[in-house]
Design a protein around this motif. Structure first.
Motif, mmCIF file in Angstrom:
data_model
loop_
_atom_site.group_PDB
_atom_site.id
_atom_site.type_symbol
_atom_site.label_atom_id
_atom_site.label_comp_id
_atom_site.label_asym_id
_atom_site.label_seq_id
_atom_site.Cartn_x
_atom_site.Cartn_y
_atom_site.Cartn_z
ATOM 1 N N PHE A 198 31.357 5.522 50.310
ATOM 2 C CA PHE A 198 31.052 6.806 49.680
ATOM 3 C C PHE A 198 30.324 6.601 48.350
ATOM 4 O O PHE A 198 30.922 6.129 47.381
ATOM 5 C CB PHE A 198 32.339 7.585 49.407
ATOM 6 C CG PHE A 198 33.013 8.128 50.633
ATOM 7 C CD1 PHE A 198 32.680 9.385 51.139
ATOM 8 C CD2 PHE A 198 33.989 7.387 51.289
ATOM 9 C CE1 PHE A 198 33.307 9.887 52.266
ATOM 10 C CE2 PHE A 198 34.629 7.892 52.412
ATOM 11 C CZ PHE A 198 34.281 9.149 52.907
ATOM 12 N N SER A 200 29.295 8.975 46.130
ATOM 13 C CA SER A 200 29.364 10.404 45.825
ATOM 14 C C SER A 200 28.424 10.823 44.707
ATOM 15 O O SER A 200 28.021 11.985 44.627
ATOM 16 C CB SER A 200 30.807 10.780 45.449
ATOM 17 O OG SER A 200 31.693 10.455 46.495
ATOM 18 N N PHE A 242 27.449 7.134 52.993
ATOM 19 C CA PHE A 242 27.282 8.510 52.529
ATOM 20 C C PHE A 242 26.803 8.474 51.092
ATOM 21 O O PHE A 242 27.522 8.002 50.206
ATOM 22 C CB PHE A 242 28.597 9.276 52.618
ATOM 23 C CG PHE A 242 28.531 10.672 52.031
ATOM 24 C CD1 PHE A 242 27.733 11.638 52.605
ATOM 25 C CD2 PHE A 242 29.271 11.002 50.898
ATOM 26 C CE1 PHE A 242 27.664 12.923 52.068
ATOM 27 C CE2 PHE A 242 29.215 12.283 50.353
ATOM 28 C CZ PHE A 242 28.418 13.248 50.947
ATOM 29 N N LYS A 244 25.650 11.128 48.563
ATOM 30 C CA LYS A 244 25.508 12.558 48.314
ATOM 31 C C LYS A 244 24.299 12.836 47.413
ATOM 32 O O LYS A 244 24.136 12.244 46.360
ATOM 33 C CB LYS A 244 26.772 13.105 47.651
ATOM 34 C CG LYS A 244 26.771 14.615 47.477
ATOM 35 C CD LYS A 244 28.113 15.081 46.926
ATOM 36 C CE LYS A 244 28.139 16.593 46.794
ATOM 37 N NZ LYS A 244 27.237 17.076 45.745
ATOM 38 N N ASP A 264 24.972 15.238 53.344
ATOM 39 C CA ASP A 264 25.529 16.408 52.679
ATOM 40 C C ASP A 264 24.799 17.653 53.165
ATOM 41 O O ASP A 264 23.819 17.571 53.914
ATOM 42 C CB ASP A 264 25.467 16.262 51.157
ATOM 43 C CG ASP A 264 24.039 16.241 50.626
ATOM 44 O OD1 ASP A 264 23.319 17.247 50.808
ATOM 45 O OD2 ASP A 264 23.637 15.227 50.029
ATOM 46 N N ASN A 285 26.863 18.371 58.840
ATOM 47 C CA ASN A 285 26.757 18.396 57.391
ATOM 48 C C ASN A 285 27.041 19.789 56.858
ATOM 49 O O ASN A 285 26.399 20.256 55.933
ATOM 50 C CB ASN A 285 25.373 17.915 56.940
ATOM 51 C CG ASN A 285 24.235 18.882 57.303
ATOM 52 O OD1 ASN A 285 24.356 19.689 58.236
ATOM 53 N ND2 ASN A 285 23.154 18.814 56.574
ATOM 54 N N HIS A 321 30.829 17.136 53.030
ATOM 55 C CA HIS A 321 31.635 16.466 52.005
ATOM 56 C C HIS A 321 33.080 16.718 52.380
ATOM 57 O O HIS A 321 33.347 17.296 53.445
ATOM 58 C CB HIS A 321 31.318 16.987 50.599
ATOM 59 C CG HIS A 321 31.684 16.025 49.504
ATOM 60 N ND1 HIS A 321 32.847 16.119 48.790
ATOM 61 C CD2 HIS A 321 31.037 14.943 49.008
ATOM 62 C CE1 HIS A 321 32.912 15.136 47.893
ATOM 63 N NE2 HIS A 321 31.815 14.401 48.004
#
Length: 352
Positions: A198, A200, A242, A244, A264, A285, A321
């Motif tokens: 992740f 993020s 992932f 974001k 996302d 997503n 998310h």
């Protein structure tokens, strides 16, 4: 190696590999967040809750843990405060803190063995119902937390490091990467059947800075984890990345060794498919806030998403998310039931 029950539902594993598939808070009030993470029995209990609640509607379980266990393993103290989130009691301030505040060498079995124990316990408790997923935070995201001392709107402290101390920043990112690699390998050996990285806060970087301070390290993670598992005689598991907000990195992300890219809600499915060209499985997503809508809105949004991604292509249905804590569980059920019903409908239409 541990002996685990046979897997009865391997849809998400096959989807991640691009193979053909069919159609995807009480304990928290009693215990401190990280107490749950560090107590395998509690982590197992909470991991199983959604699988039990939505029996037959979920195709995977993700271990109850947190991305910030890596900074803790490195020697930083982190608390999870109500209404505020994670708070670092003594964050990194200057590059010298890399040596002063962080462990030089991290033994993941010693520092994070509780996660491995929770994974093994949960895998056995699942009894093959669905695969169990493990995860880590990406180096840039963890670095940002370690310097900011918690969440931040601007990431000004962490970005100051990137632009004022670029080489020291890379040294810190490499240190986090090394722990992350060992941690993911340990998770797989403990029983995780798929793992995710992740990033993020990846989208807080410009394309140039992402390519400098994030991409090389998440690339290392995919390559080193798979290589080391092979060297240890273990079949590598599917890996998901992932990032974001990093829409500009989709092409790069599809070429660095991950099997799945999680998207996302700001990325158009058609755009993502055109960029990645079927080289990876796409995941996502729906905007998690959509689950605050009424049932008809949720159903319509899921249908639109499934039609855009295409149920006959390399695709795993998911939110864009994490699910938000105040979402009505019945709205989540509508989301999952609609995936099942619309997915079957679209598959039948495709066959006809």
């Amino acid at each position: 190696m541990n002996e685990f029950p046979s897997l009865k539902n391997d849809l998400i594993i096959r989807a991640a590999r691009g193979q053909k598939t069919e159609q995807f808070r009480a304990e928290r009030l009693k215990h401190d967040f990280f107490e749950i993470c560090r107590t395998p029995e509690l982590a197992t209990l909470i991991t199983l809750q959604p699988i039990d609640r939505y029996d037959g509607l979920l195709d995977a379980a993700i271990i109850f843990s947190d991305i910030l266990v890596i900074p803790q393993a490195l020697g930083l103290s982190v608390e999870m405060l109500p209404e505020k989130g994670p708070v670092f009691l003594d964050p990194l301030v200057v590059p010298e803190d890399i040596d002063l505040k962080l462990r030089n060498k991290v033994d993941v079995d010693h520092e994070l063995g509780y996660v491995f124990e929770a994974i093994t316990m949960t895998r056995k408790a699942l009894n093959g119902r669905v695969p169990l997923l493990g995860f880590i935070g990406a180096p840039w995201t963890l670095m940002a937390y370690m310097i900011e001392g918690g969440s931040s709107r601007t990431l000004s402290k962490a970005k100051t490091w990137l632009f004022k101390y670029p080489e020291e920043s890379k040294r810190l990112l490499q240190k986090i990467t090394d722990v992350g690699v060992d941690f993911l390998i340990g998770q797989v050996k403990a029983g995780a059947q798929m793992v995710q990285v992740f990033d993020s806060w990846g989208g807080e970087l410009s394309p140039f800075d992402f390519n400098t301070f994030s991409l090389p390290f998440i690339t290392q993670i995919a390559k080193r984890v798979k290589s080391q598992l092979k060297n240890d005689g273990i079949e590598p598991v599917p890996m998901t990345i992932f990032c974001k907000g990093s829409w500009y990195a989709l092409e790069s992300l599809s070429n660095i060794g991950y099997d799945t890219i999680s998207l996302d809600w700001t990325i158009d499915p058609i755009y993502a498919k055109n960029i990645t060209k079927g080289k990876v499985t796409l995941q996502g997503n729906l905007d998690p806030n959509m689950l605050y809508g009424d049932h008809d809105t949720i159903r319509a949004s899921v249908r639109k998403m499934l039609e855009a991604f295409g149920t006959s292509e390399r695709y795993i249905v998911n939110l864009g998310h994490g699910i938000l804590p105040t979402v009505d569980p019945e709205n989540a059920r509508v989301f999952l039931e609609t995936i099942h019903n619309v997915g079957l409908e679209l598959n039948n239409n495709h066959k006809n």
